[in-house]
Design a protein around this motif. Structure first.
Motif, PDB file in Angstrom:
ATOM      1  N   PHE A   1      14.942   8.112   5.685  1.00 48.44           N
ATOM      2  CA  PHE A   1      15.759   8.079   6.908  1.00 48.44           C
ATOM      3  C   PHE A   1      14.666   9.119   8.197  1.00 48.44           C
ATOM      4  N   ARG A   2      14.345  10.978   7.354  1.00 44.63           N
ATOM      5  CA  ARG A   2      13.900  11.462   7.189  1.00 44.63           C
ATOM      6  C   ARG A   2      11.786  11.089   7.855  1.00 44.63           C
ATOM      7  N   ALA A   3      12.031  10.540   6.789  1.00 44.56           N
ATOM      8  CA  ALA A   3      10.326   9.921   6.528  1.00 44.56           C
ATOM      9  C   ALA A   3      10.186   9.494   7.533  1.00 44.56           C
ATOM     10  N   VAL A   4      10.730   8.555   8.386  1.00 46.93           N
ATOM     11  CA  VAL A   4      10.240   7.936   9.769  1.00 46.93           C
ATOM     12  C   VAL A   4      10.720   8.189  10.695  1.00 46.93           C
ATOM     13  N   LEU A   5      11.875   8.946  11.095  1.00 46.13           N
ATOM     14  CA  LEU A   5      12.527   9.855  12.074  1.00 46.13           C
ATOM     15  C   LEU A   5      13.224  10.848  11.142  1.00 46.13           C
ATOM     16  N   PRO A   6      12.405  12.017  11.812  1.00 51.05           N
ATOM     17  CA  PRO A   6      10.998  12.348  12.719  1.00 51.05           C
ATOM     18  C   PRO A   6       9.729  12.310  11.568  1.00 51.05           C
ATOM     19  N   GLY A   7       9.913  12.335  10.926  1.00 54.70           N
ATOM     20  CA  GLY A   7       9.132  12.283  10.218  1.00 54.70           C
ATOM     21  C   GLY A   7       7.797  11.293  10.570  1.00 54.70           C
ATOM     22  N   GLY A   8       7.642  10.543  11.457  1.00 55.32           N
ATOM     23  CA  GLY A   8       6.797   9.512  11.527  1.00 55.32           C
ATOM     24  C   GLY A   8       6.117   8.573  10.742  1.00 55.32           C
ATOM     25  N   ARG A   9       6.520   8.781   9.796  1.00 60.94           N
ATOM     26  CA  ARG A   9       5.903   7.607   9.566  1.00 60.94           C
ATOM     27  C   ARG A   9       6.506   5.702   9.144  1.00 60.94           C
ATOM     28  N   THR A  10       5.667   4.626   9.042  1.00 56.74           N
ATOM     29  CA  THR A  10       6.229   3.644   9.554  1.00 56.74           C
ATOM     30  C   THR A  10       7.342   3.320   7.988  1.00 56.74           C
ATOM     31  N   VAL A  11       8.269   2.471   8.485  1.00 60.75           N
ATOM     32  CA  VAL A  11       8.768   1.642   7.763  1.00 60.75           C
ATOM     33  C   VAL A  11       8.140   1.715   6.171  1.00 60.75           C
ATOM     34  N   GLU A  12       7.006   0.697   6.156  1.00 60.84           N
ATOM     35  CA  GLU A  12       6.061   0.184   4.911  1.00 60.84           C
ATOM     36  C   GLU A  12       6.006   1.739   4.310  1.00 60.84           C
ATOM     37  N   GLU A  13       5.490   2.773   5.085  1.00 53.13           N
ATOM     38  CA  GLU A  13       4.622   4.077   4.114  1.00 53.13           C
ATOM     39  C   GLU A  13       5.769   4.748   3.664  1.00 53.13           C
ATOM     40  N   ALA A  14       6.636   4.803   4.137  1.00 48.75           N
ATOM     41  CA  ALA A  14       8.446   5.575   4.150  1.00 48.75           C
ATOM     42  C   ALA A  14       8.752   4.729   3.060  1.00 48.75           C
ATOM     43  N   SER A  15       8.675   3.321   2.540  1.00 46.72           N
ATOM     44  CA  SER A  15       9.114   3.487   1.174  1.00 46.72           C
ATOM     45  C   SER A  15       9.026   4.035   0.407  1.00 46.72           C
ATOM     46  N   VAL A  16       7.258   3.358   0.224  1.00 45.77           N
ATOM     47  CA  VAL A  16       6.373   3.557  -1.070  1.00 45.77           C
ATOM     48  C   VAL A  16       7.075   4.882  -1.515  1.00 45.77           C
ATOM     49  N   GLN A  17       6.977   5.737  -0.571  1.00 49.27           N
ATOM     50  CA  GLN A  17       6.988   7.294  -0.345  1.00 49.27           C
ATOM     51  C   GLN A  17       8.840   7.476  -1.129  1.00 49.27           C
ATOM     52  N   VAL A  18       9.424   7.126  -0.565  1.00 50.01           N
ATOM     53  CA  VAL A  18      11.344   7.489  -1.109  1.00 50.01           C
ATOM     54  C   VAL A  18      11.264   6.742  -2.689  1.00 50.01           C
ATOM     55  N   PHE A  19      11.539   4.493  -1.871  1.00 51.22           N
ATOM     56  CA  PHE A  19      12.069   4.682  -3.318  1.00 51.22           C
ATOM     57  C   PHE A  19      11.271   3.757  -3.932  1.00 51.22           C
ATOM     58  N   GLY A  20       9.553   4.026  -3.307  1.00 43.80           N
ATOM     59  CA  GLY A  20       8.520   4.119  -4.689  1.00 43.80           C
ATOM     60  C   GLY A  20       8.637   1.989  -4.824  1.00 43.80           C
ATOM     61  N   GLU A  21       9.144   1.882  -3.342  1.00 47.37           N
ATOM     62  CA  GLU A  21       8.624  -0.131  -3.506  1.00 47.37           C
ATOM     63  C   GLU A  21       7.637  -0.615  -2.370  1.00 47.37           C
ATOM     64  N   PRO A  22       7.478  -1.612  -2.188  1.00 46.85           N
ATOM     65  CA  PRO A  22       6.948  -2.063  -0.899  1.00 46.85           C
ATOM     66  C   PRO A  22       8.013  -2.286  -0.382  1.00 46.85           C
ATOM     67  N   TRP A  23       8.073  -1.823   1.438  1.00 48.14           N
ATOM     68  CA  TRP A  23       8.661  -2.310   1.962  1.00 48.14           C
ATOM     69  C   TRP A  23       9.319  -3.809   2.088  1.00 48.14           C
ATOM     70  N   GLN A  24       8.772  -4.530   2.459  1.00 48.17           N
ATOM     71  CA  GLN A  24       9.034  -6.031   2.373  1.00 48.17           C
ATOM     72  C   GLN A  24      10.134  -6.628   1.558  1.00 48.17           C
ATOM     73  N   PRO A  25       9.894  -6.598   0.403  1.00 42.59           N
ATOM     74  CA  PRO A  25      10.614  -7.220  -0.591  1.00 42.59           C
ATOM     75  C   PRO A  25      12.499  -6.140  -0.066  1.00 42.59           C
ATOM     76  N   LEU A  26      12.194  -5.175   0.170  1.00 44.36           N
ATOM     77  CA  LEU A  26      13.427  -4.619  -0.260  1.00 44.36           C
ATOM     78  C   LEU A  26      13.866  -4.785   1.546  1.00 44.36           C
ATOM     79  N   HIS A  27      13.260  -5.273   2.592  1.00 43.47           N
ATOM     80  CA  HIS A  27      13.815  -5.248   3.908  1.00 43.47           C
ATOM     81  C   HIS A  27      14.511  -7.136   3.547  1.00 43.47           C
ATOM     82  N   ASP A  28      14.211  -8.289   2.903  1.00 42.69           N
ATOM     83  CA  ASP A  28      14.659  -9.128   2.360  1.00 42.69           C
ATOM     84  C   ASP A  28      15.723  -9.270   1.992  1.00 42.69           C
ATOM     85  N   GLU A  29      15.863  -7.897   0.563  1.00 41.79           N
ATOM     86  CA  GLU A  29      16.891  -7.927   0.419  1.00 41.79           C
ATOM     87  C   GLU A  29      17.858  -7.519   1.136  1.00 41.79           C
ATOM     88  N   CYS A  30      17.603  -6.938   2.511  1.00 43.87           N
ATOM     89  CA  CYS A  30      18.331  -6.178   3.337  1.00 43.87           C
ATOM     90  C   CYS A  30      19.223  -7.600   4.632  1.00 43.87           C
TER      91      CYS A  30
END
Length: 436
Positions: free
Chosen positions: A399-428
């Motif tokens: 959350f911090r990386a996206v707001l207020p960090g200003g990163r896209t969810v794609e960038e933040a996912s790789v940075q924080v979770f170490g995984e691309p966002w699309q598979p995580l999005h589909d899991e959600c």
């Protein structure tokens, strides 16, 4: 322009018999200091200093130096600043007569209400900063217009003061400059603020200040108790820095709901958090909505916005699900997923043809209440899945990386979770479908 974060309408009855309030107070819950709009005698340190800026045109004007010979505007500006400094000092020391003394009789009633509301809110800092030199009003000799920014703190004496910009009008009366009008602030959705237009009564606790109109005075003890408990939850979600020095909560009746901070919220809104300064959000609750819902859940939601949102506000869009999902997660306060109140709405929406896109969840202002409720519920379930998989701290880092960090969810996912966002999005999305 600032933006706010509205909250859907809750659904459970909560205002009970007066005996409930007595029981709550008798049990030693947070001690409220109830303050009416009447003045206090407590002195406050004066803090009033003029500053420079600009004027905003609205009436025909005469520029200084044309029909204003020998620096008349500069002289008027110094007199005007002195009057505002005297008024500020009077407000802070609890001198109602002194506060009204600089004003024309025609505006003293309005100023008296503002004075009482600010004193009830425990104003501790009040500075008036003139924006540029005063401007003569064309065709009206001895009449001047002056934009002023007031900077103020409530309850806490050493806060970063919040600004509110207003237009003032003045007239010359012999050697004296008299305040003839103070207009309401109308900068986007940050004005008018409650203390500008309403008589207020307040209750103050260690973490919150709750204010409403005299008609709802009897609800202050329970509101304060719920706000204090909710603040303890919201403090955990201050991702960008320390929690607010005080959470400010305003409880709005029907008339106030349509007027405070510009009104005009979606019909399904039960509350919202609005940006009022550099890093501060104030919370407004809709009294009409709360006749069928408990204050605790709503307050946890809105105070979490006040703790977690970027200082400059939030404009919605593709990350709406994350902002509202975090607030709903805080509102649920670790209760089991199957007890979340919006699951039925989510089920109807999901089985009714939802496209499975988190980025497109934000409901329209004219959306039906159940459509809005479903969107909040999906946001909650998506955030809950991220917590279940990665833990609360990593979800907050995301959350911090996206707001207020200003990163896209794609960038933040790789940075924080170490995984691309699309598979995580589909899991959600799969999690949402299986839980409903």
């Amino acid at each position: 322009m600032t933006e706010d974060a509205p909250r859907r309408r809750p659904r459970w009855p909560w205002w009970t018999a007066p005996a409930v309030v007595l029981v709550l107070l008798a049990c030693g819950l947070p001690v409220a200091l109830l303050a009416g709009a009447a003045d206090r005698d407590t002195d406050r340190p004066a803090a009033a200093h003029p500053a420079a800026g600009r004027a905003a045109p609205s009436d025909p004007v005469t520029p200084a130096g044309q029909a204003d010979p020998a620096g008349r505007a500069a002289l008027v500006g110094r007199q005007l600043a002195g009057q505002l400094d005297r008024q500020a000092a009077a407000l802070l020391r609890g001198d109602r007569t002194g506060f009204l003394a600089i004003a024309d009789r025609s505006v003293r009633s309005d100023l008296a209400r503002r004075y009482s509301a600010l004193r009830a809110l425990r104003v501790t800092v009040w500075r008036a900063e003139s924006e540029g030199p005063p401007v003569a009003v064309g065709g009206q000799p001895g009449r001047w217009r002056q934009p002023v920014t007031f900077r103020y703190c409530l309850v806490v004496p050493d806060c970063r003061p919040d600004p509110v910009r207003v237009q003032t009008r003045w007239r010359e009366s012999g050697d004296t400059l008299v305040l003839a009008a103070v207009e309401e602030s109308r900068a986007g959705r940050t004005g008018p603020r409650p203390w500008e237009v309403s008589e207020l009564v307040t209750a103050v606790g260690p973490r919150t200040v709750v204010a409403t109109t005299p008609a709802y005075r009897g609800r202050l003890p329970e509101l304060l108790t719920a706000a204090e408990a909710s603040a303890q939850v919201a403090d955990r979600y201050a991702v960008a820095g320390p929690p607010p020095d005080r959470y400010r909560v305003f409880y709005a009746g029907r008339a106030e709901w349509t007027r405070w901070y510009g009104g005009g919220r979606p019909r399904w809104t039960a509350g919202y958090a609005v940006t009022v300064g550099d890093g501060r959000h104030e919370v407004v609750l809709n009294a009409a909505a709360l006749t069928t819902g408990g204050p605790g859940e709503l307050l946890r939601h809105e105070l979490t916005h006040a703790a977690s949102l970027p200082g400059g506000g939030y404009s919605g869009g593709r990350t709406w699900w994350l902002v509202e999902g975090l607030a709903e997660y805080a509102a649920a306060d670790h209760t089991p997923v199957d007890r979340y109140e919006g699951l039925d709405e989510v089920h109807r929406f999901v089985t009714g043809g939802w496209d499975g896109r988190l980025a497109g969840l934000a409901p329209a202002d004219d959306a039906p209440a159940d459509r809005a409720g479903a969107a909040y519920g999906i946001g909650y379930l998506a955030v809950r899945h991220l917590v279940d998989r990665y833990g609360e701290q990593r979800m907050l880092d995301f959350f911090r990386a996206v707001l207020p960090g200003g990163r896209t969810v794609e960038e933040a996912s790789v940075q924080v979770f170490g995984e691309p966002w699309q598979p995580l999005h589909d899991e959600c999305v799969d999690y949402v479908r299986t839980r409903t």
